[in-house]
Motif scaffolding. Structure first.
Motif, mmCIF file in Angstrom:
data_model
loop_
_atom_site.group_PDB
_atom_site.id
_atom_site.type_symbol
_atom_site.label_atom_id
_atom_site.label_comp_id
_atom_site.label_asym_id
_atom_site.label_seq_id
_atom_site.Cartn_x
_atom_site.Cartn_y
_atom_site.Cartn_z
ATOM 1 N N GLN A 1 0.810 -1.260 0.069
ATOM 2 C CA GLN A 1 0.173 0.019 0.080
ATOM 3 C C GLN A 1 0.905 1.249 -0.061
ATOM 4 O O GLN A 1 0.480 2.281 -0.381
ATOM 5 C CB GLN A 1 -0.987 0.144 1.273
ATOM 6 N N LEU A 2 2.053 1.214 0.877
ATOM 7 C CA LEU A 2 2.903 2.391 0.666
ATOM 8 C C LEU A 2 3.325 2.499 -0.871
ATOM 9 O O LEU A 2 3.580 3.707 -1.339
ATOM 10 C CB LEU A 2 4.145 2.123 1.473
ATOM 11 N N GLY A 3 3.418 1.322 -1.448
ATOM 12 C CA GLY A 3 3.814 1.571 -2.994
ATOM 13 C C GLY A 3 2.644 2.346 -3.697
ATOM 14 O O GLY A 3 3.114 3.175 -4.547
ATOM 15 N N TYR A 4 1.576 2.158 -3.317
ATOM 16 C CA TYR A 4 0.604 2.752 -4.154
ATOM 17 C C TYR A 4 0.375 4.388 -3.952
ATOM 18 O O TYR A 4 0.200 5.159 -4.722
ATOM 19 C CB TYR A 4 -0.911 2.337 -3.396
ATOM 20 N N MET A 5 0.621 4.348 -2.548
ATOM 21 C CA MET A 5 0.931 5.882 -2.272
ATOM 22 C C MET A 5 1.884 6.638 -3.103
ATOM 23 O O MET A 5 1.817 7.870 -3.499
ATOM 24 C CB MET A 5 1.133 6.088 -0.681
ATOM 25 N N PHE A 6 3.149 5.945 -2.918
ATOM 26 C CA PHE A 6 4.337 6.599 -3.886
ATOM 27 C C PHE A 6 3.795 6.705 -5.246
ATOM 28 O O PHE A 6 4.162 7.738 -5.781
ATOM 29 C CB PHE A 6 5.518 5.880 -3.552
ATOM 30 N N ALA A 7 3.231 5.861 -5.805
ATOM 31 C CA ALA A 7 2.742 5.759 -7.157
ATOM 32 C C ALA A 7 1.945 7.201 -7.389
ATOM 33 O O ALA A 7 1.980 7.934 -8.246
ATOM 34 C CB ALA A 7 1.979 4.737 -7.475
ATOM 35 N N ALA A 8 0.883 7.286 -6.437
ATOM 36 C CA ALA A 8 0.025 8.615 -6.571
ATOM 37 C C ALA A 8 0.818 9.702 -6.429
ATOM 38 O O ALA A 8 0.541 10.666 -7.278
ATOM 39 C CB ALA A 8 -1.129 8.507 -5.574
ATOM 40 N N ALA A 9 1.790 9.848 -5.408
ATOM 41 C CA ALA A 9 2.585 11.103 -5.139
ATOM 42 C C ALA A 9 3.416 11.454 -6.410
ATOM 43 O O ALA A 9 3.547 12.217 -6.687
ATOM 44 C CB ALA A 9 3.359 10.733 -3.879
ATOM 45 N N GLY A 10 3.904 10.313 -6.917
ATOM 46 C CA GLY A 10 4.771 10.407 -7.938
ATOM 47 C C GLY A 10 4.313 10.747 -9.292
ATOM 48 O O GLY A 10 4.567 11.433 -10.052
ATOM 49 N N LEU A 11 2.872 10.583 -9.165
ATOM 50 C CA LEU A 11 2.292 10.938 -10.637
ATOM 51 C C LEU A 11 1.757 12.416 -10.447
ATOM 52 O O LEU A 11 0.821 12.789 -11.329
ATOM 53 C CB LEU A 11 1.072 9.983 -10.931
ATOM 54 N N GLY A 12 1.821 13.045 -9.386
ATOM 55 C CA GLY A 12 1.127 14.325 -8.993
ATOM 56 C C GLY A 12 0.076 14.475 -8.304
ATOM 57 O O GLY A 12 -0.539 15.472 -8.005
ATOM 58 N N ALA A 13 -0.755 13.438 -8.064
ATOM 59 C CA ALA A 13 -1.983 13.478 -7.007
ATOM 60 C C ALA A 13 -1.698 13.325 -5.712
ATOM 61 O O ALA A 13 -1.859 12.332 -4.897
ATOM 62 C CB ALA A 13 -2.668 12.093 -7.562
ATOM 63 N N TYR A 14 -1.324 14.302 -5.192
ATOM 64 C CA TYR A 14 -0.598 14.565 -3.983
ATOM 65 C C TYR A 14 -1.790 14.172 -2.854
ATOM 66 O O TYR A 14 -1.643 13.664 -1.955
ATOM 67 C CB TYR A 14 0.106 15.944 -3.673
ATOM 68 N N TRP A 15 -2.972 14.908 -3.090
ATOM 69 C CA TRP A 15 -4.123 14.585 -2.145
ATOM 70 C C TRP A 15 -4.478 13.196 -2.259
ATOM 71 O O TRP A 15 -4.908 12.797 -1.193
ATOM 72 C CB TRP A 15 -5.088 15.576 -2.487
ATOM 73 N N VAL B 1 -7.732 19.738 1.498
ATOM 74 C CA VAL B 1 -6.436 19.754 1.442
ATOM 75 C C VAL B 1 -5.852 20.351 0.235
ATOM 76 O O VAL B 1 -4.709 20.917 0.287
ATOM 77 C CB VAL B 1 -5.747 18.307 1.490
ATOM 78 N N THR B 2 -6.811 20.394 -0.690
ATOM 79 C CA THR B 2 -6.241 20.967 -2.208
ATOM 80 C C THR B 2 -6.060 22.373 -1.988
ATOM 81 O O THR B 2 -5.581 23.185 -2.806
ATOM 82 C CB THR B 2 -6.986 20.591 -3.209
ATOM 83 N N SER B 3 -6.434 23.052 -0.657
ATOM 84 C CA SER B 3 -6.420 24.317 -0.606
ATOM 85 C C SER B 3 -4.702 24.576 -0.242
ATOM 86 O O SER B 3 -4.123 25.960 -0.384
ATOM 87 C CB SER B 3 -7.096 25.039 0.551
ATOM 88 N N LEU B 4 -4.142 23.655 0.197
ATOM 89 C CA LEU B 4 -2.443 23.846 0.016
ATOM 90 C C LEU B 4 -1.781 22.889 -0.927
ATOM 91 O O LEU B 4 -0.889 23.481 -1.306
ATOM 92 C CB LEU B 4 -2.183 23.013 1.674
ATOM 93 N N LEU B 5 -2.642 21.869 -1.167
ATOM 94 C CA LEU B 5 -1.957 20.751 -2.020
ATOM 95 C C LEU B 5 -2.274 21.390 -3.542
ATOM 96 O O LEU B 5 -3.186 21.813 -3.592
ATOM 97 C CB LEU B 5 -1.683 19.242 -1.798
#
Lengths: 632, 100, 199
Positions: free
Chosen positions: A323-337, A489-493
């Protein structure tokens, strides 16, 4: 008022830790656990109030407690900020830690180091709070190291257990596992430090605001270097390949520790770092793509190892990795929130899963092999419901939290046009469903494979089960808050929206993922619901062995790194340390000893002899004076 | 004429005699005598310098040396008596109890 | 040599050489004699002669103080102290190896003489408290002592007081017992013990 809440949220765990530390050496005292839990709950209330306040006003609260380092141009304060991202983390961390504290009162009931355990646990929460609340990279690094130390202390909590062979116990012993975790993190932290140095060297400040404001003025290669170095730090803390082996070995720690540190909070610090530093990662697409690719790979890689593992906690640890891999995948693709959303949702259901596993361990007298369990649902119905629920969430079944968060990540992979990643993530979702239900069915369904004479399974204390209920509720309903969370969160991210194209296919995509998930569950049901039928041929096949031995990576590290290192150390010990360093030191000592022994004869106790020596000294001084006078 | 050097040399010789006494004597009382000799030798030097440089400072120091010598003798003799009561001897060879 | 003879026949020169010769001889006896009485007597006479040096040097007051304090008080103190010890007895001691003593003593004498015989180069030595013309030495000393050296003088007085009390307390304990008797008693006890052992 808000500032006070920030301080309460930050220091309540510290107070709790110090309070418990006072009783660290005394026998078990229940009130220590209760007071620690109450203090943690205070911290949670403060964090939650802050969260509500920031949600309604949209204004971040920042405080500067005091100057920490100020010399020349270097100015680093102990500054803390509660903005949309950090308050999310704070609330999540303090909630889960409160529940884990309460849980530990029951779980650590029979442990003689009960009080010490609470001291460590609260110290960890404090470090984690520093990590998420700091308004600069230096403070983040302190928290980063603090959680590392607490993790080391807690993994090695049962340090007295002896070492075993890797075949008998893949993680050898708690103290070995603790050291492994610590050393692996040190390697990664070096990368992180380099990243901080690069940033400081080029920006002249470590404040988030200053650094992010300066990003447009920096060269691309500097940004790439800094981003990569910071990500190496994140890789260590979040156990990404190739630094992943420590996480499964960290399961040697007590189960509440696994739930709090090695599932819900500390291991997500790497993801948090990437989310926190999103302005940096946004402008380094190559590094971000690498993060996404590595995350996807780890998601798949960890899930594959979980397919065949027999250890209850290790399976959950592999799923954490995945699941951490999933999170990094999302963050790496720019979908931080989305990454942050999955982080929070995952924290809820993974903590629940681990705490459920703790109940099972408690019932089975610390037996962890799921092949030796079975049929527990009769005696442990609440735990069965909790774990089943958590596994359903993990598998991503509608309408549970995991469905919303994981599905969003998979959609993101499709939306970005990275179809290879998308396929891998979808397949991994199926594998996830399979291994989680393999574990649930083997544990709770089917025939009872444990020894009835020695083990009498029993349900956990009632207050523990009640304490777990908030997690279960949140795991169910968290998905409903997805839209609210996004606006919050997208008011910051940076905002992330699916394209029209993706919108067009969204039903199809969801259907495919759900199909894989349900397929995985169905497969697990067919194979394991009745009970365990062992297939000798399959278990002896190459792939099965490869997976169950974690691709032989731990062995590889032993052979390629540990053993040569030990060999070199041996050489240096005998060659350099003993022959040169020690001999020099010993020589000095020997010389002093001998000269002392010789000079001791001067001390006859006879004053007359002393007077003679005094006269010798005086004459020598006089001669020296005369000679220098003549020369001068 | 007799110059400063003459006095200083006499003072040096007397001082060395005192030093010889300190070195060779083992009896504490005799050691005290030897130290008196040394103190007196120094006083001669002070007085001579005072005379030849026409400065009273030397004499002042000589006074203080005498005062110190007096108190030293008072305390020292008291200690000698105590020692003698305790050990029945003033010979340093008999008093060597602090051998390392 | 001519210089020596010339100076010998002035009053000052004659006195200086006489006193020098005598003090050296007397102090030599002090240091070398095995008899406490001889040593003390020679020390006392040496000190009288040293006051002679002071008189030649014009330090009249210092000379008087030397006579009163040293010869009068200190030597009296020594003689009283000796009454506690057995003064008539020859002192038997293992003197330090002569070679060591004479090498060290001789060397220090040589070095000191060399140093003092060397001409003094510096011409800029200025008197800190110059003597006054036409004022007696005692008066001059008094002026300096009670103005410039008042604090050290008072401290010295206090020190003497402390030393006096210390001397009295140290020496005064068990004053009623004779040291020689104590020794005899000890010996007597030993005899009794040995007798018991024999029985």
């Amino acid at each position: 008022m808000m500032e006070k809440l920030v301080y309460i949220a930050l220091f309540a765990p510290l107070v709790s830790s110090l309070f418990a530390a006072m009783f660290a050496m005394t026998p078990r005292k229940t009130f220590v656990g209760i007071i620690a839990s109450l203090l943690l709950f205070t911290g949670f209330v403060a964090s939650a109030t802050l969260a509500v306040n920031i949600f309604t006003t949209g204004e971040a609260v920042s405080v500067t407690m005091m100057q920490w380092i100020g010399m020349g141009d270097l100015y680093i304060p102990f500054g803390f900020v509660a903005d949309q991202v950090s308050v999310t983390m704070m609330t999540m961390v303090s909630l889960i830690s409160t529940i884990v504290h309460v849980y530990s009162i029951g779980y650590m009931d029979h442990d003689k180091s009960f009080n010490r355990f609470f001291s460590y646990l609260s110290a960890f929460v404090f470090s984690m709070m520093v990590l998420v609340m700091s308004d600069n990279f230096a403070g983040l690094f302190i928290g980063w190291e603090g959680v590392g130390v607490c993790s080391w202390l807690l993994i090695g909590f049962w340090y007295h257990k002896p070492d075993q062979s890797r075949e008998a116990n893949p993680s050898i012993s708690p103290s070995w596992a603790a050291n492994e975790a610590f050393i692996m993190n040190r390697i990664a932290d070096l990368g992180m430090l380099v990243g901080l140095f690069i940033l400081y060297w080029n920006v002249g400040s470590l404040q988030y605001d200053d650094v992010f404001a300066a990003i447009p003025n920096l060269d691309q290669w500097i940004l790439n270097g800094a981003a990569l170095a910071l990500f190496i730090g994140a890789m260590g803390k979040s156990a990404q390949f190739p630094l992943h082996t420590w996480l499964t070995d960290a399961m040697e720690g007590p189960t509440p520790v696994s739930a709090l540190i090695h599932a819900a909070t500390m291991v997500t610090a790497g993801v948090f770092l990437v989310i926190r530093a999103n302005p940096l990662f946004s402008v380094t697409p190559e590094v971000s793509y690498f993060i996404a690719a590595l995350g996807t790979f780890v998601a798949f890689f960890a899930a594959s190892m979980a397919l065949v593992n027999r250890d209850l906690k290790r399976i959950i640890a592999f799923s954490t990795l995945s699941q951490l891999g999933y999170m990094f995948a999302a963050a790496g693709l720019g979908a931080y929130w989305i990454a942050l959303f999955h982080l929070v949702a995952h924290a809820f259901f993974k903590a629940l899963l681990f705490l459920g596993a703790g109940n099972v361990m408690h019932a089975m007298h610390d037996e962890l092999d799921i092949f030796k369990m079975g049929g527990l649902k009769k005696v442990m119905r609440p735990t069965y419901i909790y774990m089943g629920l958590a596994s359903l969430t993990l598998a991503g079944i509608f309408p549970l939290a995991g469905f919303f968060s994981k599905d969003a990540i998979i959609e993101t992979a499709f939306n970005e046009g990275t179809y290879i990643l998308w396929i891998m993530l979808v397949v991994t979702a199926g594998m996830t469903a399979f291994y989680s239900f393999r574990q649930v069915f083997l544990t709770f369904h089917g025939t009872e494979r444990y020894d009835h004479h020695e083990i009498h399974p029993h349900e956990m204390y009632k207050f523990v089960l009640i304490a777990m209920s908030p997690l279960a509720i949140l795991a169910v309903i968290a998905g409903a808050f997805k839209d609210g969370f996004e606006t919050f969160v997208t008011s910051l991210l940076p905002a992330y929206h699916m394209s029209e194209h993706t919108h067009h296919y969204v039903w199809l995509l969801t259907a495919i993922v759900t199909l894989f998930a349900v397929g995985g569950i169905a497969l697990a049901y067919i194979k394991y619901n009745k009970g365990l039928e062992r297939n000798e041929k399959l278990e002896n096949s190459f792939i099965y062995k490869l997976l169950s031995n974690q691709y032989y990576i731990p062995n590889l590290y032993t052979e390629l790194i540990s053993k040569p290192y030990a060999m070199i150390s041996e050489k240096f010990w005998h060659g350099v340390d003993m022959k040169i360093v020690d001999r020099t030191v010993d020589g000095v000592a020997h010389f002093l000893y001998k000269s002392g022994d010789v000079n001791r004869r001067m001390q006859t106790g006879n004053l007359s002899h002393y007077l003679n020596w005094m006269a010798v000294g005086a004459v020598v001084l006089m001669v020296a004076a005369a000679v220098t006078a003549m020369i001068g | 004429m007799i110059g400063l050097s003459h006095y200083l040399i006499v003072s040096a010789l007397l001082f060395s005699i005192g030093l010889i006494g300190v070195l060779r004597r083992r009896n504490l009382l005799m050691l005290f005598f030897a130290t008196e000799v040394m103190l007196n030798a120094v006083n001669i030097a002070f007085a001579a310098i005072s005379h030849f440089y026409n400065d009273l400072t030397g004499q002042m120091f000589a006074f203080f040396v005498i005062a110190i010598a007096a108190s030293e003798v008072a305390v020292g003799l008291g200690i000698l008596i105590v020692l003698y009561k305790k050990h029945g001897s003033l010979d340093l060879d008999d008093l060597a109890t602090m051998k390392g | 040599m001519e210089n020596f003879l010339a100076s010998l026949f002035t009053f000052q020169g004659f006195a200086f050489y006489l006193f020098s010769f005598l003090t050296i001889i007397l102090f030599w006896i002090t240091v070398m004699s095995n008899n406490v009485l001889y040593a003390m007597t020679s020390l006392a006479s040496g000190m009288v002669l040293i006051s002679g040096f002071f008189f030649i040097l014009g330090a009249d007051f210092l000379g008087v103080v030397q006579l009163i304090v040293y010869v009068g008080a200190i030597m009296a103190l020594y003689s009283f102290a000796m009454m506690f010890f057995d003064a008539t007895r020859e002192i038997k001691e293992k003197n330090t190896n002569g070679a060591v003593v004479f090498v060290l003593g001789g060397l220090s004498a040589l070095m000191l003489v060399l140093m003092f015989a060397a001409p003094i180069h510096s011409e800029s030595i200025q008197a800190l408290y110059p003597m006054h013309e036409g004022v007696g030495n005692a008066q001059d000393v008094g002026i300096v002592l009670f103005t410039k050296y008042l604090v050290p003088f008072e401290v010295a007085a206090l020190m003497l007081l402390v030393a006096m009390i210390a001397g009295i307390i140290l020496a005064g304990k068990k004053m009623d017992q004779s040291l020689t008797e104590i020794m005899d008693e000890d010996a007597g006890e030993d005899e009794i013990l040995t007798q018991k052992d024999e029985k």
